[in-house]
Design an enzyme around this catalytic site. Structure first.
Site, PDB file in Angstrom:
ATOM      1  N   ASN A  13       6.465   4.336  -5.903  1.00 23.02           N
ATOM      2  CA  ASN A  13       6.353   2.885  -6.006  1.00 23.02           C
ATOM      3  C   ASN A  13       6.142   2.570  -7.486  1.00 23.02           C
ATOM      4  O   ASN A  13       5.088   2.885  -8.043  1.00 23.02           O
ATOM      5  CB  ASN A  13       5.139   2.447  -5.183  1.00 23.02           C
ATOM      6  CG  ASN A  13       5.216   1.059  -4.604  1.00 23.02           C
ATOM      7  OD1 ASN A  13       4.272   0.631  -3.957  1.00 23.02           O
ATOM      8  ND2 ASN A  13       6.303   0.334  -4.799  1.00 23.02           N
ATOM      9  N   ASN A  65       5.722  -9.482  -7.281  1.00 28.84           N
ATOM     10  CA  ASN A  65       6.816  -8.726  -6.681  1.00 28.84           C
ATOM     11  C   ASN A  65       8.045  -8.763  -7.587  1.00 28.84           C
ATOM     12  O   ASN A  65       8.112  -9.538  -8.544  1.00 28.84           O
ATOM     13  CB  ASN A  65       7.166  -9.303  -5.310  1.00 28.84           C
ATOM     14  CG  ASN A  65       6.169  -8.914  -4.239  1.00 28.84           C
ATOM     15  OD1 ASN A  65       5.787  -7.748  -4.123  1.00 28.84           O
ATOM     16  ND2 ASN A  65       5.732  -9.897  -3.458  1.00 28.84           N
ATOM     17  N   CYS A  74      -1.461  -5.172  -4.160  1.00 30.42           N
ATOM     18  CA  CYS A  74      -0.531  -4.052  -3.998  1.00 30.42           C
ATOM     19  C   CYS A  74      -1.355  -2.782  -4.135  1.00 30.42           C
ATOM     20  O   CYS A  74      -1.983  -2.556  -5.175  1.00 30.42           O
ATOM     21  CB  CYS A  74       0.562  -4.101  -5.060  1.00 30.42           C
ATOM     22  SG  CYS A  74       1.661  -2.650  -5.042  1.00 30.42           S
ATOM     23  N   GLY A  75      -1.408  -1.964  -3.088  1.00 31.73           N
ATOM     24  CA  GLY A  75      -2.267  -0.782  -3.092  1.00 31.73           C
ATOM     25  C   GLY A  75      -1.878   0.245  -4.134  1.00 31.73           C
ATOM     26  O   GLY A  75      -2.713   0.696  -4.945  1.00 31.73           O
ATOM     27  N   ASN A  76      -0.617   0.650  -4.143  1.00 30.29           N
ATOM     28  CA  ASN A  76      -0.172   1.619  -5.149  1.00 30.29           C
ATOM     29  C   ASN A  76      -0.220   1.007  -6.538  1.00 30.29           C
ATOM     30  O   ASN A  76      -0.509   1.688  -7.526  1.00 30.29           O
ATOM     31  CB  ASN A  76       1.243   2.106  -4.832  1.00 30.29           C
ATOM     32  CG  ASN A  76       1.267   3.056  -3.659  1.00 30.29           C
ATOM     33  OD1 ASN A  76       0.347   3.828  -3.443  1.00 30.29           O
ATOM     34  ND2 ASN A  76       2.337   2.992  -2.868  1.00 30.29           N
ATOM     35  N   HIS A 149       1.181  -6.969   7.372  1.00 33.18           N
ATOM     36  CA  HIS A 149       2.087  -5.873   7.718  1.00 33.18           C
ATOM     37  C   HIS A 149       2.350  -5.846   9.213  1.00 33.18           C
ATOM     38  O   HIS A 149       1.487  -6.190  10.023  1.00 33.18           O
ATOM     39  CB  HIS A 149       1.504  -4.524   7.297  1.00 33.18           C
ATOM     40  CG  HIS A 149       1.657  -4.235   5.846  1.00 33.18           C
ATOM     41  ND1 HIS A 149       2.729  -3.544   5.332  1.00 33.18           N
ATOM     42  CD2 HIS A 149       0.876  -4.565   4.792  1.00 33.18           C
ATOM     43  CE1 HIS A 149       2.592  -3.451   4.020  1.00 33.18           C
ATOM     44  NE2 HIS A 149       1.478  -4.062   3.665  1.00 33.18           N
ATOM     45  N   ASN A 181       5.584  -7.526   5.772  1.00 35.52           N
ATOM     46  CA  ASN A 181       6.168  -6.248   5.402  1.00 35.52           C
ATOM     47  C   ASN A 181       6.322  -5.439   6.690  1.00 35.52           C
ATOM     48  O   ASN A 181       5.493  -5.555   7.603  1.00 35.52           O
ATOM     49  CB  ASN A 181       5.241  -5.496   4.438  1.00 35.52           C
ATOM     50  CG  ASN A 181       4.950  -6.280   3.174  1.00 35.52           C
ATOM     51  OD1 ASN A 181       5.725  -6.291   2.242  1.00 35.52           O
ATOM     52  ND2 ASN A 181       3.804  -6.957   3.150  1.00 35.52           N
ATOM     53  N   GLU A 199       9.643  -3.845   2.105  1.00 37.77           N
ATOM     54  CA  GLU A 199       8.689  -4.724   1.432  1.00 37.77           C
ATOM     55  C   GLU A 199       9.265  -6.107   1.174  1.00 37.77           C
ATOM     56  O   GLU A 199      10.348  -6.248   0.594  1.00 37.77           O
ATOM     57  CB  GLU A 199       8.245  -4.115   0.103  1.00 37.77           C
ATOM     58  CG  GLU A 199       7.218  -3.005   0.238  1.00 37.77           C
ATOM     59  CD  GLU A 199       6.462  -2.771  -1.059  1.00 37.77           C
ATOM     60  OE1 GLU A 199       5.918  -3.746  -1.626  1.00 37.77           O
ATOM     61  OE2 GLU A 199       6.420  -1.613  -1.510  1.00 37.77           O
ATOM     62  N   CYS A 209       4.421   2.349  -0.219  1.00 32.66           N
ATOM     63  CA  CYS A 209       3.744   1.051  -0.219  1.00 32.66           C
ATOM     64  C   CYS A 209       2.288   1.302   0.160  1.00 32.66           C
ATOM     65  O   CYS A 209       2.013   1.746   1.285  1.00 32.66           O
ATOM     66  CB  CYS A 209       4.406   0.090   0.768  1.00 32.66           C
ATOM     67  SG  CYS A 209       3.512  -1.475   0.968  1.00 32.66           S
ATOM     68  N   GLY A 212       0.962  -0.814   2.953  1.00 30.74           N
ATOM     69  CA  GLY A 212       1.678  -0.404   4.160  1.00 30.74           C
ATOM     70  C   GLY A 212       1.168   0.921   4.701  1.00 30.74           C
ATOM     71  O   GLY A 212       1.010   1.088   5.921  1.00 30.74           O
TER      72      GLY A 212
END
Length: 272
Positions: A13, A65, A74-76, A149, A181, A199, A209, A212
């Site tokens: 990512n 985005n 956004c986790g990553n 999600h 997502n 996404e 993700c 995700g």
């Protein structure tokens, strides 16, 4: 204007990161979309901008985005953002940093090549819903892990047309106007799963993700009994890990762990 940037990846990512703590830069959505374009820009799934929150005297992560639209988390991206801050704040391995996001305060710990971050406690899970698709009814599970999600269990993630079905689920009227997502999940073992994600905002499958992966791990526990910490294989071939605790029906103490790597740094001319 000339902008210094860092290109990073979190398990495939990828992101453009910019230090704007002095507040001198202003980015329009079309500029961000251009920078994220893989043919006419740097190329990325999204853009992360470090800003200073004067009211709370903290660093704030702004996440955009690839289409230029802003999202709360956004986790990553947050794991890459923490790694980006590490040399700026002179933190050693084993140290921690914290920063604000649209989904609340994130705390990150550096563990060798990996970064572990706290994630918002999942909220408002709606499990075992039936939705109509062009291929017939489909059981889905909605959950919010900083962003919404939709989790779908499949026999094999390799047998799913993620672009087609993911796009359809992303725009379902059931989840309008924000959309979702879409995460397709295959069970690999008592504490392992494989995930592919379509996404929103990127409007395509990404190699990983973070929100995700978190959604998939939590729902796999709630619905299929998968045991935390959950190891998650993503499309890039990397593994992420999601830890959490369950008290009755409440999931809390969520952490997302995985690699966060600098690819290159540079300077780019941004049309004003």
């Amino acid at each position: 204007m000339k902008v210094q940037f860092t290109k990073m990846t979190g398990a495939g990512n990828d992101f453009v990161l910019v230090d704007n703590r002095d507040g001198r830069l202003r980015f329009r959505p079309e500029q961000i979309a251009r920078l994220c374009n893989r043919h006419y820009g740097i190329g990325a799934d999204g853009m992360l901008v470090a800003e200073t929150d004067g009211e709370q005297d903290r660093i704030r992560m702004r996440y955009y985005n690839a289409d230029g639209g802003e999202a709360s988390l956004c986790g990553n991206g947050a794991r890459c953002f923490a790694r980006f801050l590490q040399p700026l704040l002179k933190e050693e391995d084993g140290g921690t940093v914290s920063f604000l996001t649209g989904a609340g305060l994130i705390q990150a710990t550096f563990e060798g090549e990996g970064v572990s971050i706290t994630m918002p406690d999942p909220s408002a899970a709606r499990l075992r819903q039936l939705v109509s698709t062009r291929h017939g009814p489909l059981e889905v599970h909605w959950i919010h892990t900083g962003v919404p999600h939709l989790v779908v269990f499949v026999r094999s993630v390799d047998g799913i047309d993620v672009e087609e079905l993911g796009r359809e689920l992303r725009w379902l009227a059931d989840f309008a106007p924000d959309g979702v997502n879409a995460d397709f999940v295959e069970l690999l073992g008592p504490d392992r799963i494989s995930v592919r994600t379509y996404e929103r905002g990127v409007e395509a499958e990404t190699l990983a993700c973070g929100t995700g992966v978190t959604a998939a791990a939590v729902v796999a526990h709630l619905v299929k009994g998968v045991s935390p910490p959950v190891s998650v294989l993503v499309r890039s071939g990397d593994w992420l890990r999601v830890g959490f605790e369950r008290t009755d029906d409440r999931i809390q103490g969520v952490r997302l762990e995985g690699p966060a790597t600098v690819i290159f740094t540079g300077e780019v001319e941004v049309e004003e």
